[in-house]
Structures are given as structure tokens and as C-alpha cells.
Design an enzyme around this catalytic site. Sequence first.
Site, PDB file in Angstrom:
ATOM      1  N   ASP A 277       0.881  -1.170   0.000  1.00 24.89           N
ATOM      2  CA  ASP A 277       0.000   0.000   0.000  1.00 24.89           C
ATOM      3  C   ASP A 277       0.919   1.220   0.000  1.00 24.89           C
ATOM      4  OD1 ASP A 277      -1.693   2.097   0.578  1.00 24.89           O
ATOM      5  OD2 ASP A 277      -2.203   1.413   2.606  1.00 24.89           O
TER       6      ASP A 277
ATOM      7  N   LYS B 170       2.900  11.251  -3.690  1.00 20.42           N
ATOM      8  CA  LYS B 170       1.737  10.635  -4.335  1.00 20.42           C
ATOM      9  C   LYS B 170       0.751  11.694  -4.844  1.00 20.42           C
ATOM     10  CE  LYS B 170      -1.691   7.091  -3.204  1.00 20.42           C
ATOM     11  NZ  LYS B 170      -2.067   6.137  -2.153  1.00 20.42           N
TER      12      LYS B 170
ATOM     13  N   GLU C 248      -7.363   0.811  -3.764  1.00 21.76           N
ATOM     14  CA  GLU C 248      -7.242   0.713  -2.302  1.00 21.76           C
ATOM     15  C   GLU C 248      -8.539   0.267  -1.619  1.00 21.76           C
ATOM     16  OE1 GLU C 248      -5.522   4.531  -1.531  1.00 21.76           O
ATOM     17  OE2 GLU C 248      -3.640   3.906  -2.477  1.00 21.76           O
TER      18      GLU C 248
ATOM     19  N   ASP D 249     -12.665   5.522   2.382  1.00 20.17           N
ATOM     20  CA  ASP D 249     -11.208   5.528   2.572  1.00 20.17           C
ATOM     21  C   ASP D 249     -10.667   6.957   2.507  1.00 20.17           C
ATOM     22  OD1 ASP D 249      -8.464   5.254   2.391  1.00 20.17           O
ATOM     23  OD2 ASP D 249      -8.467   3.847   0.722  1.00 20.17           O
TER      24      ASP D 249
END
Length: 612
Positions: free
Chosen positions: A8, A70, A171, A193
Amino acid sequence: MEYVVGIDLGTTNTCVAIVEQGVPKVIPNKGGYRTTPSMVAMSESSKRLVGHLAKRQVVTNPANTIYAAKRLIGRKWNSTAGRTVAQTCPYTIVEGPHGDIRLKVREHVYSVPEISAFILAEMKMVAEQYLGGPVEKAVITVPAYFNDNQRQATKDAGRIAGLEVIRIINEPTAAALAYGFGKNLERKVAVYDLGGGTFDVSILDIGHGVFEVISTAGDTFLGGENFDLRVMQYLIETFEEETGVAIREDRMAMQRLKDAAEKARCELSNVRETVIDLPFLHTTPSGKVFHMHEALTAQQLEGLTEDLIDDTIKICARTLASASLDKKELDDVVLVGGMTRMPLVQRKVAEFFGIEPCKGVHPDEVVALGAAIQAAALVDNTPELLLLDVTPHSLGIMIVGGYFHRLIEQNTTIPTRAGHVFTTVRDNQTSVKILVLQGESDKAAENEMLGEFILSGLRRAPRGQVEVEVTFSISVDGIVSVSAKDLETGREQSITVTATSGLTEDELRDLVRQSQSYMIELRASEEIERRRQHAEKLVDTIRNLFPQVEDAMSGTRFGRDAMAKAEAVVQRAEQDLSRGDGKGLLDTIDSLDRTLGMFKNVMHKKSEAAHR
Ligand code: AMP
């Protein structure tokens, strides 16, 4: 033994997991931490620091420490996200050669996938140390709402890190997989999330080992970082009001504020009030020193950030509508991502869905565990596990007038493909240019451009007579590819993709090579360090035993010679160690081992004699 891990790769933290004997497990790093900060820094001596090492020095080296890469991966230089990060982060962002974003650290300019690759390479190493063997394959997760450019760039990062990325999965889908794994559930669930940089929500139908995503939506620029900015903003304004001093240009002060803002935010998930205490925060050019001592309550934090949470709730409503589901039809809501520890997030989610969210999963680890489950299933070819995901964005092309013509609708199950027939508009036209885009706007310019494809080598004919069928495919990774065929001749048509962002194949190959040589050098220097430590320990042990051994052998000529020889071995070892280049250490260790063996022998004989 072939090890395959799940990673992850988060905005704030990265986590690696593996399935061992059917059980998914998080792999801790050397420091025992189960997640590693997604941070990369270059020290003054140009040493690469990753994870906790980078985090520990961020306050004193903010300009050369990259965090939240990211948020930039797969984005263009002129994107809103790029501009926002450039304005708020302490590191330097520059334009890359393909309209992409690059990061300048000390004298070197890095692409974003390279920085992510440093983090992935670290996780590869963490896994290899734990498993005791090479790890060459991985499933890497991305936010469900990532577009093709962001997915491709993440895959490139894996490749640079020396990993074969056997699958990119979303994810929330990974989280659902870990949530439902081995439980034989039959449920409709929503996965909410909210992480450090991104927000996703996915609605899934789980039943008999099939995990089917019905719809997904999100915002790839909404997460803890935005919450931190709000708190920082508040603190800066309060500070400026109270002191009349502006601190926005003070990079170190800003970094300390950011850290303190995040820390305070996390504390306020458990207490009602906290204090942000930053002594010596800023010194003016005239030498006047300013400290910060500011109280912040949970209620104030909620006031500063509530609209951000409301934005996530609006997205939840949108995704439910696209799933054509009523909230009442959901059986469970799963919370994922560190930000879901914030009580107001939990309250708003519970209020919206009308169910208390499930507390059974670990918000920081569940995504990596799901990735590991998928990795194991892919390698073992497990038939009882099936993942059916969807594409988060519509895929289409630009047509006359600058309009967007959809070929694949959002929330279509992947893999999928769609064809479109192009024809020539001029006599003897030999090429056609196609712009491929992703997004939901009817105006092409408002969507994300994926690539410019040129169909070339068309046969010469009067206009309208050449018909080329172009097939647009979205793979299980959510990555787009294009192929074309002349409908009359059936011949495959060549397509040239003009990279609109990201790395070219040549650049990628170069980076893979650089990364390999870096890893070889790193392993060699780690090996030298291990040998050094071993030799130092042996020297210490021998030196400590000297008096006893000398005593045991006192008087004998053999004893005197042996002690002189031992002294020479130790002195040579000390010289080798002080040189620091690691040369000859293996021979040194060998001589030290033999000397220690002789010492132990003498001591053993002495103790035997004493017992007789
Ligand atoms: P993730 O991307 O899932 O690792 O989530 C990281 C984000 O979660 C960061 O923005 C953290 O500040 C935030 N976070 C972690 N723990 C807490 C907490 N106890 N309360 C509020 N936010 C938290």
C-alpha cells in the site's frame, strides 16, 4: 522460493504485507514499525534517506525532503494539483521535459515515479530482510479514483524499484478483500477511505468469494494534507495577528508548523484540547525571537475542516446514486485510512449511511493486507477468489468542436474494451491523430488527456474510403491501451503514442539501470558495515579476555608467543578497521575468529584443570 508481496503505497505511510500459510500479515521494518513514512530525503553528503530516517531530519532539512509525492504522481505541470503543492510545500518543484512535474533535491532533478520508487525499493528491502529471500513481484494499490496517467506512473515506479508489478488494485477494493477474506460473507458494503492525500468511496457486492465493485468515486486531492493546511493557515494567521510578523517564507518554521499541526490534529481525535508549543519558531533579521504557544480545541478543528468532510459525504451520495442503491440496502460501512480516526469523520459517515461503521479492520494496514491476499491469489491461481473492479472515469476521444465522445462509461467493469471506426476526411490522407481522454465533462479540454495517438501508414485512397477501427482497452489494472485495424484489409495499423506526461521508455530503462546499480552498491556497503561491526565485536571480546588468558598461560614460552601473536592480530584488525574502506575485513575476521578460538580453548582447559 518466490515471494510476492502486497504494497500500500500511501501519501503519508507505506505498508507491505504477505500471505504466509494462508494468513495475511504485515511485515514490520527494521525499527519494528508496521508502516514506513512515505518520505525521501537527500543528506548533505548526498546519501539517500527513506522512511523514518527521512522523517527524523525533515525539520532541519525541509528543502531536500520530499513527502506526499503521491499527490504529484502522474500529474501535469500545469495541473491545479501541481500548482497547489508548489505553493504550499517546502521542496522545489520544476517542469519536466514532457510537461510533467519534477522535483529538485539538492543539485539533482528527479521524476515523481523515481521518488516513489525509492519508497518501494525500501519496502522491497524490508520484505527481503524479513523473508530472507528476494522479492521480485508485487501487487501495488492505488486510490480507486486514480486516472490512467497516475496508474501508469505508479507502475513505472514499481519497475524502477526492481519489482514486477503483477497487478495494480484499488485501495478500497483491497480493503474490502481483507475485510471479507475467508469469511464467506454475502453483503453489500461501502468502503470509505480517507487517507493522507486522497479520498475514495467504493460500493461492493460481496458474495461467495466474489468481490464485485458496483461503483466508485473519489477525490485524488483530498486527505489529511488538506486538513493540515487548514490548521496551519489558522495558526499562521493567529501568529501574524498576535505578533505582526509574517512567517510564510521561513521554511523551517513552516515545516515545524506542519508537523505540529498534524500532531495536534491526531491528538484531538482523543482529547478535547491540546496546545501547539513551538519555542523559537521564528527569528527576525534583527535577531528578535518569537515562540508559538497556541491552544486548539477539537471543536475549533472541526470548525476549520468540517467542509472538507462534507465534501467526502457528497461524493458518497454520488457513488450511491451511480450504484442505484439506497443507503438502507447496505449491510456495512468499512472505514479505511488514518483520517477515519477523526471523531467528526466517524460521526458524519455514521449519520449519512445510517449505520455505525465497522470497527473490525485496522485502518492503516487493511489495504496492504488486501493487496497481499490478491498477490497470493494471483500467484497460486486461486479460483475461489474473484475481484471485479470498475473504471472510475469515462474514457473517450476528442471529436470535432472540442467535444468529448465517451466510448467507455465510468463504473464499467474492467477489463473492458470499446471500438470506434475512424475514416479519412481528405483524399490520400495517410495519418489520423486521435486524442484520448478520461473524465466526465462534455468538453474535451476539461478532461484529463491521456495521450495523443497517431495512426499512420494509412493506404492512399479517396476520402472516406479508408476505415480504421480503433480499439480502446482498459486492463484489470485500470490502464488504457489502444490498437487499430484497417477494416478492409484487416491489417493491424501502427500507432505512435506521444507521451504527454510521465517517462519515456528510454528514460525508464535508464532509471531501472541506475536503481539496480544503486541497490548493488547499497548491499555491498551494508555487507561491509556488517563485517565491520562483527570485527569490532571480536576485537572487544579478545581484548577483554586478554588478562585472563595471559594469566592462564603465564610463564610458558608457548604462552608468551601466543599472546604476542594475538596482540599482533588485534592490532592489525584495529588498523584495518580504522581505514574504513572495508578492504581485507574478511581475512581480518578469520584471524580474529581463530585467535578467539584459541583463547576459548585455553580458558576451557584451565577450567577443566581447576575441576580435576
Ligand atoms: P494513511 O494515508 O491512511 O496512512 O493516513 C494518514 C493520515 O491519517 C495522515 O494525514 C494522518 O495525519 C492521519 N491520522 C493518523 N492518525 C490519526 C488520528 N489519530 N487522528 C486523526 N488523523 C490521523
